[in-house]
Design a protein around this motif. Structure first.
Motif, PDB file in Angstrom:
ATOM      1  N   PRO A  22      -1.641  34.383   4.829  1.00 51.16           N
ATOM      2  CA  PRO A  22      -2.847  34.202   5.657  1.00 51.16           C
ATOM      3  C   PRO A  22      -4.094  34.595   4.878  1.00 51.16           C
ATOM      4  CG  PRO A  22      -1.107  35.212   6.936  1.00 51.16           C
ATOM      5  CD  PRO A  22      -0.602  35.158   5.521  1.00 51.16           C
ATOM      6  N   GLY A  23      -5.127  33.776   5.038  1.00 47.21           N
ATOM      7  CA  GLY A  23      -6.350  33.995   4.297  1.00 47.21           C
ATOM      8  C   GLY A  23      -6.416  33.264   2.978  1.00 47.21           C
ATOM      9  N   GLY A  24      -5.297  32.697   2.568  1.00 43.66           N
ATOM     10  CA  GLY A  24      -5.245  31.983   1.295  1.00 43.66           C
ATOM     11  C   GLY A  24      -5.796  30.574   1.382  1.00 43.66           C
ATOM     12  N   SER A  25      -5.733  29.883   0.253  1.00 47.13           N
ATOM     13  CA  SER A  25      -6.279  28.532   0.155  1.00 47.13           C
ATOM     14  C   SER A  25      -5.275  27.589  -0.492  1.00 47.13           C
ATOM     15  CB  SER A  25      -7.565  28.536  -0.687  1.00 47.13           C
ATOM     16  OG  SER A  25      -8.567  29.333  -0.093  1.00 47.13           O
ATOM     17  N   LEU A  26      -5.406  26.322  -0.122  1.00 52.12           N
ATOM     18  CA  LEU A  26      -4.648  25.243  -0.756  1.00 52.12           C
ATOM     19  C   LEU A  26      -5.542  24.016  -0.801  1.00 52.12           C
ATOM     20  CD1 LEU A  26      -1.097  25.366   0.914  1.00 52.12           C
ATOM     21  CD2 LEU A  26      -1.609  25.819  -1.489  1.00 52.12           C
ATOM     22  N   ARG A  27      -5.287  23.149  -1.762  1.00 48.72           N
ATOM     23  CA  ARG A  27      -5.973  21.863  -1.796  1.00 48.72           C
ATOM     24  C   ARG A  27      -4.937  20.757  -1.789  1.00 48.72           C
ATOM     25  NH1 ARG A  27     -10.018  19.033  -6.201  1.00 48.72           N
ATOM     26  NH2 ARG A  27      -8.040  18.811  -7.355  1.00 48.72           N
ATOM     27  N   LEU A  28      -4.989  19.926  -0.778  1.00 50.05           N
ATOM     28  CA  LEU A  28      -4.105  18.780  -0.690  1.00 50.05           C
ATOM     29  C   LEU A  28      -4.777  17.568  -1.323  1.00 50.05           C
ATOM     30  CD1 LEU A  28      -2.794  19.099   2.984  1.00 50.05           C
ATOM     31  CD2 LEU A  28      -1.982  20.228   0.906  1.00 50.05           C
ATOM     32  N   THR A  29      -3.951  16.719  -1.921  1.00 54.53           N
ATOM     33  CA  THR A  29      -4.426  15.515  -2.579  1.00 54.53           C
ATOM     34  C   THR A  29      -3.693  14.305  -2.022  1.00 54.53           C
ATOM     35  OG1 THR A  29      -4.931  16.718  -4.607  1.00 54.53           O
ATOM     36  CG2 THR A  29      -4.655  14.339  -4.795  1.00 54.53           C
ATOM     37  N   CYS A  30      -4.430  13.224  -1.828  1.00 54.65           N
ATOM     38  CA  CYS A  30      -3.820  11.968  -1.394  1.00 54.65           C
ATOM     39  C   CYS A  30      -4.321  10.868  -2.318  1.00 54.65           C
ATOM     40  CB  CYS A  30      -4.181  11.655   0.046  1.00 54.65           C
ATOM     41  SG  CYS A  30      -3.474  10.106   0.669  1.00 54.65           S
ATOM     42  N   ALA A  31      -3.400  10.271  -3.056  1.00 56.04           N
ATOM     43  CA  ALA A  31      -3.740   9.182  -3.964  1.00 56.04           C
ATOM     44  C   ALA A  31      -3.217   7.867  -3.397  1.00 56.04           C
ATOM     45  CB  ALA A  31      -3.129   9.438  -5.337  1.00 56.04           C
ATOM     46  N   ALA A  32      -4.002   6.809  -3.563  1.00 57.45           N
ATOM     47  CA  ALA A  32      -3.625   5.519  -3.002  1.00 57.45           C
ATOM     48  C   ALA A  32      -3.403   4.478  -4.084  1.00 57.45           C
ATOM     49  CB  ALA A  32      -4.705   5.022  -2.043  1.00 57.45           C
ATOM     50  N   SER A  33      -2.473   3.582  -3.811  1.00 54.50           N
ATOM     51  CA  SER A  33      -2.304   2.397  -4.627  1.00 54.50           C
ATOM     52  C   SER A  33      -2.238   1.203  -3.693  1.00 54.50           C
ATOM     53  CB  SER A  33      -1.025   2.482  -5.469  1.00 54.50           C
ATOM     54  OG  SER A  33       0.103   2.650  -4.639  1.00 54.50           O
ATOM     55  N   GLY A  34      -2.879   0.119  -4.092  1.00 52.59           N
ATOM     56  CA  GLY A  34      -2.895  -1.067  -3.252  1.00 52.59           C
ATOM     57  C   GLY A  34      -3.945  -1.035  -2.172  1.00 52.59           C
ATOM     58  N   LEU A  35      -4.790  -0.026  -2.198  1.00 52.10           N
ATOM     59  CA  LEU A  35      -5.834   0.123  -1.177  1.00 52.10           C
ATOM     60  C   LEU A  35      -6.976   0.918  -1.783  1.00 52.10           C
ATOM     61  CD1 LEU A  35      -6.639  -0.037   1.930  1.00 52.10           C
ATOM     62  CD2 LEU A  35      -5.665   2.262   2.089  1.00 52.10           C
ATOM     63  N   SER A  36      -8.198   0.479  -1.520  1.00 54.68           N
ATOM     64  CA  SER A  36      -9.353   1.216  -1.992  1.00 54.68           C
ATOM     65  C   SER A  36      -9.873   2.113  -0.880  1.00 54.68           C
ATOM     66  CB  SER A  36     -10.454   0.248  -2.424  1.00 54.68           C
ATOM     67  OG  SER A  36     -11.635   0.959  -2.735  1.00 54.68           O
TER      68      SER A  36
ATOM     69  N   VAL B 165       0.846  -1.186   0.000  1.00 53.64           N
ATOM     70  CA  VAL B 165       0.000   0.000   0.000  1.00 53.64           C
ATOM     71  C   VAL B 165       0.890   1.247   0.000  1.00 53.64           C
ATOM     72  CG1 VAL B 165      -1.700   1.343   1.279  1.00 53.64           C
ATOM     73  CG2 VAL B 165      -1.870  -1.162   1.230  1.00 53.64           C
ATOM     74  N   GLN B 166       0.529   2.184  -0.865  1.00 49.78           N
ATOM     75  CA  GLN B 166       1.242   3.459  -0.885  1.00 49.78           C
ATOM     76  C   GLN B 166       0.243   4.603  -0.937  1.00 49.78           C
ATOM     77  OE1 GLN B 166       4.082   3.346  -4.167  1.00 49.78           O
ATOM     78  NE2 GLN B 166       5.708   2.829  -2.731  1.00 49.78           N
ATOM     79  N   LEU B 167       0.485   5.591  -0.095  1.00 49.40           N
ATOM     80  CA  LEU B 167      -0.303   6.811  -0.110  1.00 49.40           C
ATOM     81  C   LEU B 167       0.619   7.950  -0.524  1.00 49.40           C
ATOM     82  CD1 LEU B 167      -2.340   6.489   3.217  1.00 49.40           C
ATOM     83  CD2 LEU B 167      -2.858   5.556   0.967  1.00 49.40           C
ATOM     84  N   GLN B 168       0.190   8.703  -1.504  1.00 47.61           N
ATOM     85  CA  GLN B 168       1.013   9.795  -2.023  1.00 47.61           C
ATOM     86  C   GLN B 168       0.285  11.110  -1.802  1.00 47.61           C
ATOM     87  OE1 GLN B 168       4.146   9.454  -3.469  1.00 47.61           O
ATOM     88  NE2 GLN B 168       4.256  11.680  -3.482  1.00 47.61           N
ATOM     89  N   ALA B 169       0.837  11.930  -0.906  1.00 49.55           N
ATOM     90  CA  ALA B 169       0.247  13.235  -0.623  1.00 49.55           C
ATOM     91  C   ALA B 169       0.949  14.309  -1.425  1.00 49.55           C
ATOM     92  CB  ALA B 169       0.340  13.548   0.863  1.00 49.55           C
ATOM     93  N   SER B 170       0.190  15.286  -1.880  1.00 46.33           N
ATOM     94  CA  SER B 170       0.748  16.398  -2.640  1.00 46.33           C
ATOM     95  C   SER B 170      -0.134  17.629  -2.469  1.00 46.33           C
ATOM     96  CB  SER B 170       0.853  16.014  -4.113  1.00 46.33           C
ATOM     97  OG  SER B 170      -0.436  15.742  -4.649  1.00 46.33           O
ATOM     98  N   GLY B 171       0.360  18.752  -2.979  1.00 44.50           N
ATOM     99  CA  GLY B 171      -0.445  19.965  -2.975  1.00 44.50           C
ATOM    100  C   GLY B 171      -0.040  20.996  -1.954  1.00 44.50           C
ATOM    101  N   GLY B 172       0.934  20.686  -1.128  1.00 40.91           N
ATOM    102  CA  GLY B 172       1.377  21.652  -0.142  1.00 40.91           C
ATOM    103  C   GLY B 172       2.092  22.821  -0.807  1.00 40.91           C
ATOM    104  N   GLY B 173       2.375  23.838  -0.002  1.00 39.55           N
ATOM    105  CA  GLY B 173       3.075  24.996  -0.520  1.00 39.55           C
ATOM    106  C   GLY B 173       3.056  26.127   0.489  1.00 39.55           C
TER     107      GLY B 173
ATOM    108  N   ARG C 299      -3.430   2.437   9.798  1.00 37.30           N
ATOM    109  CA  ARG C 299      -2.375   1.500   9.436  1.00 37.30           C
ATOM    110  C   ARG C 299      -1.443   2.053   8.364  1.00 37.30           C
ATOM    111  NH1 ARG C 299      -2.839  -4.640   9.097  1.00 37.30           N
ATOM    112  NH2 ARG C 299      -1.013  -5.296   7.917  1.00 37.30           N
ATOM    113  N   ASN C 300      -1.988   2.882   7.494  1.00 39.30           N
ATOM    114  CA  ASN C 300      -1.241   3.326   6.318  1.00 39.30           C
ATOM    115  C   ASN C 300      -1.081   4.846   6.321  1.00 39.30           C
ATOM    116  OD1 ASN C 300      -1.191   0.654   4.836  1.00 39.30           O
ATOM    117  ND2 ASN C 300      -3.390   0.933   5.128  1.00 39.30           N
ATOM    118  N   TRP C 301       0.142   5.289   5.994  1.00 37.43           N
ATOM    119  CA  TRP C 301       0.459   6.717   6.039  1.00 37.43           C
ATOM    120  C   TRP C 301       1.185   7.147   4.780  1.00 37.43           C
ATOM    121  CZ3 TRP C 301      -0.852  10.066   9.998  1.00 37.43           C
ATOM    122  CH2 TRP C 301      -1.417   9.489  11.135  1.00 37.43           C
ATOM    123  N   GLY C 302       0.882   8.362   4.346  1.00 34.75           N
ATOM    124  CA  GLY C 302       1.623   8.976   3.263  1.00 34.75           C
ATOM    125  C   GLY C 302       2.877   9.651   3.802  1.00 34.75           C
ATOM    126  N   GLN C 303       3.641  10.239   2.903  1.00 34.49           N
ATOM    127  CA  GLN C 303       4.940  10.795   3.268  1.00 34.49           C
ATOM    128  C   GLN C 303       4.879  12.211   3.816  1.00 34.49           C
ATOM    129  OE1 GLN C 303       3.616  11.067   0.394  1.00 34.49           O
ATOM    130  NE2 GLN C 303       4.339  12.913  -0.594  1.00 34.49           N
TER     131      GLN C 303
END
Length: 126
Positions: A13-27, A1-9, A114-118
């Motif tokens: 203050p007051g701004g927005s971000l969207r984080l994404t986490c994609a999984a492989s080996g797990l639904s 199982v792999q979790l891949q997090a992205s979208g940071g930056g 059980r499973n964590w991204g980086q």
């Protein structure tokens, strides 16, 4: 199982971000999915979870952050609006076991996952 997090930056203050986490080996549709964060010198803390079609939030982010899931893409998102300097941290996505949803009362506990991204860094600063 792999979790891949992205979208940071870095945002102001007051701004927005969207984080994404994609999984492989797990639904993601079969388990509980959550976001946690860890600021320097602090414990990793719960941010939001998606469980049994319901969402749960830490008091500090409720009303500003939204967790959502796209089953077709097997991806979880964390939309973060009205960001504050105290939101600065490394953000981690986490998931339970395949076909193993976490009891609702325990979704805030990191040792239930059980499973964590980086992790992906979010910095809020002017």
């Amino acid at each position: 199982v792999q979790l891949q997090a992205s979208g940071g930056g870095s945002v102001q203050p007051g701004g927005s971000l969207r984080l994404t986490c994609a999984a492989s080996g797990l639904s993601f549709s079969s388990t509980t999915v959550a976001w946690f964060r860890q600021a320097p010198g602090k414990e990793r803390e719960f941010v939001a979870a998606y469980n049994w079609g319901s969402t749960y939030y830490a008091d500090s982010v409720r009303g500003r952050f939204t967790i959502s899931r796209d089953n077709a893409k097997n991806t979880v998102y964390l939309q973060m609006n009205s960001l504050k300097p105290e939101d600065t941290a490394v953000y981690y996505c986490a998931a339970g076991s395949q076909n193993g949803r976490i009891i609702t009362s325990q979704v805030r506990y990191k040792d239930r996952y059980r499973n964590w991204g980086q992790g992906t860094q979010v910095t809020v600063s002017s």
